[in-house]
Scaffold this motif. Structure first.
Motif: not given
Ligand code: URA
Length: 218
Positions: A182, A71-72, A75, A69, A81, A108
């Motif tokens: 996910h 980056a968090g 990331e 989806e 990623p 992503n």
């Protein structure tokens, strides 16, 4: 001076076509150009909140293109990623079908982190989708793994829920797409892990069947 200048029709067509690539432009030139373009991207507001872009990592010529989806937090800090807890589970999921992260290319839908990890906005996806298509054109994967609802719905241009999309072979620009849960969702719903395992096996069997078919056809 009130005189209309006649333009040959072909000029108008060329203006709207894709950028012309020089005949001697190599894959690595195009890859480097795309990487730099993503790094410097200011097409949407996420450029103001990101620490850095996350282009993707792995093998530029992989058979498998794995698309999540966005980056968090981790990331966004490291520019890579799927490296947080969900990323560790993704690594395990890939290992379960005999793949290491170096053998696949992981990226992503969005190349930047949305603030507070909110869902991507439509305009953000629209701008970033071109980068994804160019990554696909350069990598030429044999199969795409769409990881999670946002990736699946973006690639397949649908609002169908993930439960309806999994278990089928779809396509994105002529490349087969298989949808999987996910890993962040699996961490919250452990009983679904079995379904994720089935999805991965399905993806692997899909690729094997395609390779066997092209063997018979040639
Ligand atoms: N990390 C990523 O890079 N992508 C996701 O979709 C989730 C976590």
């Amino acid at each position: 001076m009130g005189i209309n200048v006649w333009m040959p029709r072909v000029t108008a067509i060329v203006e709207h076509s894709l950028p012309v690539t020089k005949p001697d432009t190599t894959h690595s030139d195009l890859w480097a150009d795309l990487t730099a373009e993503v790094q410097n991207c200011t097409l949407c507001g996420l450029c103001n909140t990101r620490t850095q872009t996350v282009f993707g990592s792995g093998n530029q010529h992989a058979d498998w293109l794995v698309i999540g989806e966005a980056a968090g937090e981790e990331e966004d800090k490291q520019g890579l990623p799927f490296i947080g807890v969900a990323g560790q589970l993704l690594t395990e999921m890939l290992r379960a079908i005999g793949l290491s992260r170096d053998e696949v290319f992981i990226t992503n839908v969005l190349k930047c982190r949305p603030p507070e990890n909110r869902d991507p906005h439509v305009d953000e996806i629209k701008h970033c989708k071109d980068y994804l298509q160019r990554q696909q054109q350069l990598i030429k994967p044999k199969i795409i793994l769409a990881v999670g609802r946002i990736a699946a719905q973006t690639l397949l241009n649908t609002h169908e829920p993930l439960t309806k999309l999994r278990g089928n072979v779809h396509t994105f620009n002529n490349t087969p797409v298989v949808v999987v849960y996910h890993p962040a969702y699996l961490l919250r719903s452990l009983p679904e892990k079995r379904k994720a395992w089935q999805d991965l096996q399905f993806a692997k069997q899909t690729l094997i069947a395609m390779e066997n078919k092209s063997c018979v056809d040639s």
